[in-house]
Write a protein that holds these residues in place. Structure first.
Motif, PDB file in Angstrom:
ATOM      1  N   SER A 109       1.046  -1.388   0.233  1.00  0.00           N
ATOM      2  CA  SER A 109      -0.482   0.149  -0.008  1.00  0.00           C
ATOM      3  C   SER A 109       0.831   1.159  -0.002  1.00  0.00           C
ATOM      4  CB  SER A 109      -0.937   0.052   0.895  1.00  0.00           C
ATOM      5  OG  SER A 109      -0.601   0.155   2.768  1.00  0.00           O
ATOM      6  N   ALA A 110       1.865   0.838   0.089  1.00  0.00           N
ATOM      7  CA  ALA A 110       2.775   2.068   0.172  1.00  0.00           C
ATOM      8  C   ALA A 110       3.236   3.370  -1.488  1.00  0.00           C
ATOM      9  CB  ALA A 110       4.855   2.146   0.439  1.00  0.00           C
ATOM     10  N   LYS A 111       2.571   4.673  -1.328  1.00  0.00           N
ATOM     11  CA  LYS A 111       2.362   5.553  -2.062  1.00  0.00           C
ATOM     12  C   LYS A 111       3.803   5.470  -3.180  1.00  0.00           C
ATOM     13  CE  LYS A 111      -1.925   7.323  -1.047  1.00  0.00           C
ATOM     14  NZ  LYS A 111      -2.484   8.324  -0.814  1.00  0.00           N
ATOM     15  N   SER A 112       5.153   4.802  -2.564  1.00  0.00           N
ATOM     16  CA  SER A 112       6.101   5.767  -2.523  1.00  0.00           C
ATOM     17  C   SER A 112       7.234   4.095  -3.246  1.00  0.00           C
ATOM     18  CB  SER A 112       6.899   6.171  -2.192  1.00  0.00           C
ATOM     19  OG  SER A 112       7.399   5.359  -0.543  1.00  0.00           O
ATOM     20  N   ILE A 119       8.805  -0.722  -8.625  1.00  0.00           N
ATOM     21  CA  ILE A 119       9.298  -1.656  -9.334  1.00  0.00           C
ATOM     22  C   ILE A 119       9.763  -1.348 -11.020  1.00  0.00           C
ATOM     23  CG2 ILE A 119       7.498  -2.790  -9.386  1.00  0.00           C
ATOM     24  CD1 ILE A 119       8.643  -5.230  -9.395  1.00  0.00           C
ATOM     25  N   GLY A 120      10.538  -2.072 -10.737  1.00  0.00           N
ATOM     26  CA  GLY A 120      10.533  -1.825 -13.035  1.00  0.00           C
ATOM     27  C   GLY A 120      11.838  -3.120 -13.246  1.00  0.00           C
ATOM     28  N   ILE A 121      11.810  -3.019 -14.616  1.00  0.00           N
ATOM     29  CA  ILE A 121      11.261  -4.534 -15.550  1.00  0.00           C
ATOM     30  C   ILE A 121      12.412  -3.485 -16.474  1.00  0.00           C
ATOM     31  CG2 ILE A 121      11.315  -5.995 -16.761  1.00  0.00           C
ATOM     32  CD1 ILE A 121      10.382  -7.125 -14.169  1.00  0.00           C
ATOM     33  N   THR A 122      14.080  -4.327 -16.926  1.00  0.00           N
ATOM     34  CA  THR A 122      14.772  -3.679 -18.026  1.00  0.00           C
ATOM     35  C   THR A 122      13.769  -5.058 -18.791  1.00  0.00           C
ATOM     36  OG1 THR A 122      16.085  -5.555 -17.507  1.00  0.00           O
ATOM     37  CG2 THR A 122      15.987  -3.136 -16.964  1.00  0.00           C
ATOM     38  N   PHE A 173       5.131  -7.688 -12.121  1.00  0.00           N
ATOM     39  CA  PHE A 173       4.136  -6.758 -11.426  1.00  0.00           C
ATOM     40  C   PHE A 173       3.036  -7.364 -11.542  1.00  0.00           C
ATOM     41  CE2 PHE A 173       5.501  -4.110 -15.438  1.00  0.00           C
ATOM     42  CZ  PHE A 173       6.595  -3.941 -14.499  1.00  0.00           C
ATOM     43  N   GLY A 174       2.379  -8.906 -10.771  1.00  0.00           N
ATOM     44  CA  GLY A 174       1.322  -9.592 -10.728  1.00  0.00           C
ATOM     45  C   GLY A 174       1.732  -9.441  -9.314  1.00  0.00           C
ATOM     46  N   ILE A 175       2.800 -10.321  -8.947  1.00  0.00           N
ATOM     47  CA  ILE A 175       3.606 -10.272  -7.726  1.00  0.00           C
ATOM     48  C   ILE A 175       3.009  -9.235  -6.696  1.00  0.00           C
ATOM     49  CG2 ILE A 175       5.390 -11.202  -5.427  1.00  0.00           C
ATOM     50  CD1 ILE A 175       5.638 -12.587  -8.649  1.00  0.00           C
ATOM     51  N   PRO A 196      -0.498  -3.447  -5.983  1.00  0.00           N
ATOM     52  CA  PRO A 196      -0.211  -2.125  -6.967  1.00  0.00           C
ATOM     53  C   PRO A 196       0.969  -1.188  -7.059  1.00  0.00           C
ATOM     54  CG  PRO A 196      -1.718  -1.597  -4.704  1.00  0.00           C
ATOM     55  CD  PRO A 196      -0.999  -3.078  -4.705  1.00  0.00           C
ATOM     56  N   VAL A 197       1.773  -1.825  -6.476  1.00  0.00           N
ATOM     57  CA  VAL A 197       3.219  -1.199  -6.166  1.00  0.00           C
ATOM     58  C   VAL A 197       3.182  -0.873  -7.899  1.00  0.00           C
ATOM     59  CG1 VAL A 197       5.776  -1.034  -6.307  1.00  0.00           C
ATOM     60  CG2 VAL A 197       4.600  -2.181  -4.408  1.00  0.00           C
ATOM     61  N   SER A 198       3.879   0.492  -8.479  1.00  0.00           N
ATOM     62  CA  SER A 198       4.225   1.349  -9.582  1.00  0.00           C
ATOM     63  C   SER A 198       5.214   0.929 -10.264  1.00  0.00           C
ATOM     64  CB  SER A 198       4.629   2.313  -8.776  1.00  0.00           C
ATOM     65  OG  SER A 198       4.731   3.835 -10.203  1.00  0.00           O
ATOM     66  N   PRO A 199       4.802  -0.036 -11.507  1.00  0.00           N
ATOM     67  CA  PRO A 199       5.421  -0.337 -12.244  1.00  0.00           C
ATOM     68  C   PRO A 199       6.223  -0.141 -13.412  1.00  0.00           C
ATOM     69  CG  PRO A 199       2.764  -1.001 -13.075  1.00  0.00           C
ATOM     70  CD  PRO A 199       2.761  -0.058 -11.547  1.00  0.00           C
TER      71      PRO A 199
END
Length: 607
Positions: A243-246, A249-252, A309-311, A314-317
């Motif tokens: 739930s943290a808004k800040s 996560i990224g994928i290259t 992104f599924g795991i 709703p972390v910003s992807p």
């Protein structure tokens, strides 16, 4: 911080040195390599072929950056979590003014202006895009087109280049020159099954399996198909929603691997209904494309984004689509475009310039370490350290070739070195061998065992010494090996690979509108990264900074939150490879083990 006056006093004697050293001197060989195994000279490229030449200037204060990195990453240090700012990192890696002055004068003498040069924020890299004929004159060398016999890939490279002798101490390396790495996805395509069928669904096992050692209960079907639910059960994360808004996560993505948004919606509808209609941010790096045709959906890219992104939803992807090193086509008279550098450096240049990069990033691509020039590997690894110091966790797949290079039939791997001596040695992978990243190996089934032979890679680096955070665990593993076992085949003093592991086979992925089962350590890295994003969420919600560089934590307090994998071995190079054992091991490449999120979430909050 030194005052301006103090800096002026320190630099005044150096200005005379810089002026003297700017006088052109004779060229001297800076770097030369043997022709790597598997490559043959094909012909000459057109003189007007353009190359993006990258010049790396030395970072005299890198050891200070490294000190900061380890202090802010050590859970027992008073500075733990006090990551550096972008500006602080850039100050630590900036080249010496003398180097800047000397290199600037050399480039100016060749007719280049400031408008011709692209500089990194720290001014430690200079990029100039020029015709190949100009690069050959600058470097006193000759480029050729080289063909990789097995794959049919072509590269424009040289095996040696020179610089004026007065520049050697001011230029660390120039690329693309001697870099013959093929930069491939870390997956074995033989583990991509036929399209998923309803028959498989109807034959799924019912009931559950209990791991007697941990008490974790998992659906029996997870031994046939890996889904998000399976991973949440196996790694003790059922019911947790970040739930943290800040958080981020990224994928290259590289080599025109496109993450398809329609496929992601199919995946979400199948496995994460709460995420349906959500999407991810796409960032183009150096002109990277974002082709959304289902026909061009990338298996690697779809696998990575769907599970990472599924795991973490709703972390910003964010998905990075990076251009670079497109295959050279030698039969065309005119070049299709500029010959870019290895995409690692293109992406690193970009992300190091970002004020707020994603906090956990997964990469499922790599090279055999021996195909990467030592100077290039060192410099690239140093750039990964910069991200770690800023609080970014970097995960890389450990590779899929057992202890070998994975390019040949596993039954007949010869594991020959590229140093011209044709020696038989185990072949580690890069960037997994960099001590500033977290290398992820593979497991399968439940209770977990190391994934099948030749399907997960690792071992010991020949480039990087064992980091201090590994001393206790790796030394303990080596002490248990029979005396003289594999003597000369690996470097016992090298950085051990991998650090951790996660499930890596039978992942249900949607590609081009259809479901497939797919595997490789290209699956385990994004899966592990998804759980790192969840752990960051725990810390951020508690008012703590993100985890950043993970390894010092994992090899100390974090070890108590990992599931030890003790079954298996990793064959290759005509040997059974290393055995899995209690504690860290390269056997089957499970490292310290797989994540137990329920335990790790408590450990990341402990003082």
């Amino acid at each position: 911080m030194l005052s301006f006056c103090r800096i002026a006093v320190l630099l005044s004697p150096l200005l005379g040195i810089a002026q003297a050293s700017s006088i052109p001197t004779a060229h001297k060989v800076k770097e030369d390599v043997s022709v790597p195994r598997g490559w043959v000279k094909y012909g000459e490229p057109p003189a007007n072929h353009r190359v993006a030449l990258k010049i790396a200037l030395p970072q005299p204060n890198f050891s200070e950056l490294e000190r900061h990195l380890y202090e802010v990453s050590d859970p027992d240090h008073a500075r733990y979590g006090h990551h550096l700012s972008k500006e602080e990192v850039e100050e630590l890696v900036a080249p010496h003014p003398e180097s800047l002055d000397t290199v600037n004068k050399w480039l100016s003498s060749l007719g280049f202006t400031d408008e011709d040069m692209v500089r990194s924020p720290a001014k430690d890299w200079i990029t100039i895009t020029i015709p190949l004929s100009k690069a050959e004159a600058m470097l006193d060398t000759k480029y050729y087109v080289w063909k990789h016999v097995e794959s049919g890939d072509y590269l424009v490279r040289t095996t040696s280049y020179s610089l004026p002798s007065n520049l050697h101490e001011h230029i660390e390396l120039v690329q693309p020159t001697t870099m013959f790495g093929r930069f491939k996805p870390e997956k074995s395509t033989i583990f991509k099954a036929t399209p998923f069928s309803n028959t498989l669904t109807t034959n799924l096992k019912s009931g559950s399996i209990v791991n007697a050692a941990s008490g974790v209960t998992v659906d029996a079907s997870c031994n046939q198909i890996i889904t998000l639910t399976c991973l949440q059960q196996i790694y003790n994360a059922v019911g947790f929603t970040p739930s943290a808004k800040s958080n981020s996560i990224g994928i290259t993505g590289y080599l025109e691997q496109f993450a398809n948004m329609q496929d992601l919606q199919l995946f979400f509808a199948d496995q994460q209904p709460n995420a349906v209609n959500s999407t991810f941010k796409v960032i183009s790096v150096a002109g990277g494309l974002n082709n959304q045709s289902l026909a061009d959906a990338g298996d690697e890219a779809d696998l990575d984004v769907q599970f990472a992104f599924g795991i973490s939803h709703p972390v910003s992807p964010t998905f990075f689509t990076t251009a670079g090193r497109a295959p050279f086509i030698p039969d065309l008279d005119e070049p299709a475009g500029d010959d870019e550098n290895e995409p690692y450096t293109t992406w690193l240049d970009f992300i190091l310039s970002m004020p707020n990069p994603p906090l956990a990033i997964s990469t499922s691509y790599g090279d055999d370490e021996q195909t990467v020039p030592f100077s290039f590997a060192q410099r690239t690894c140093a750039q990964f350290a910069q991200l770690g110091a800023r609080g970014v966790s970097l995960m890389f797949s450990s590779g899929d070739g057992g202890v070998g290079d994975g390019d040949e039939d596993p039954a007949t791997q010869t594991c020959i070195t590229n140093n011209g001596l044709n020696q038989t040695k185990f072949i580690p992978g890069f960037p997994a061998s960099c001590p500033f990243v977290t290398a992820v190996g593979g497991t399968s089934h439940f209770p977990e065992t190391a994934v099948s032979t030749f399907f997960s890679g690792g071992g010991f680096s020949n480039f990087f010494a064992r980091p201090s955070y590994q001393d206790k665990d790796v030394s303990a593993y080596l002490s248990k090996l029979p005396k003289g076992l594999y003597a000369g085949l690996f470097n016992p003093n090298g950085r051990g690979i991998p650090d951790v592991a996660a499930q890596s086979d039978l992942f249900k992925v949607f590609i081009g509108g259809q479901a497939f089962l797919i595997g490789g350590t290209s699956a385990s890295s994004p899966a592990f990264t998804g759980f790192v994003a969840l752990l960051n969420d725990v810390r951020l919600n508690a008012g703590l900074p993100p985890l950043g560089f993970l390894n010092p934590f994992l090899y100390s307090k974090g070890f108590a939150g990992l599931n030890d994998i003790t079954i298996g071995n990793n064959g290759g190079c005509g040997t059974p490879g290393f055995n899995a054992s209690t504690g860290w091991d390269p056997g089957k490449f499970t490292g310290l083990g797989t994540p137990n999120f329920g335990e790790l979430r408590k450990l990341v909050l402990s003082p």
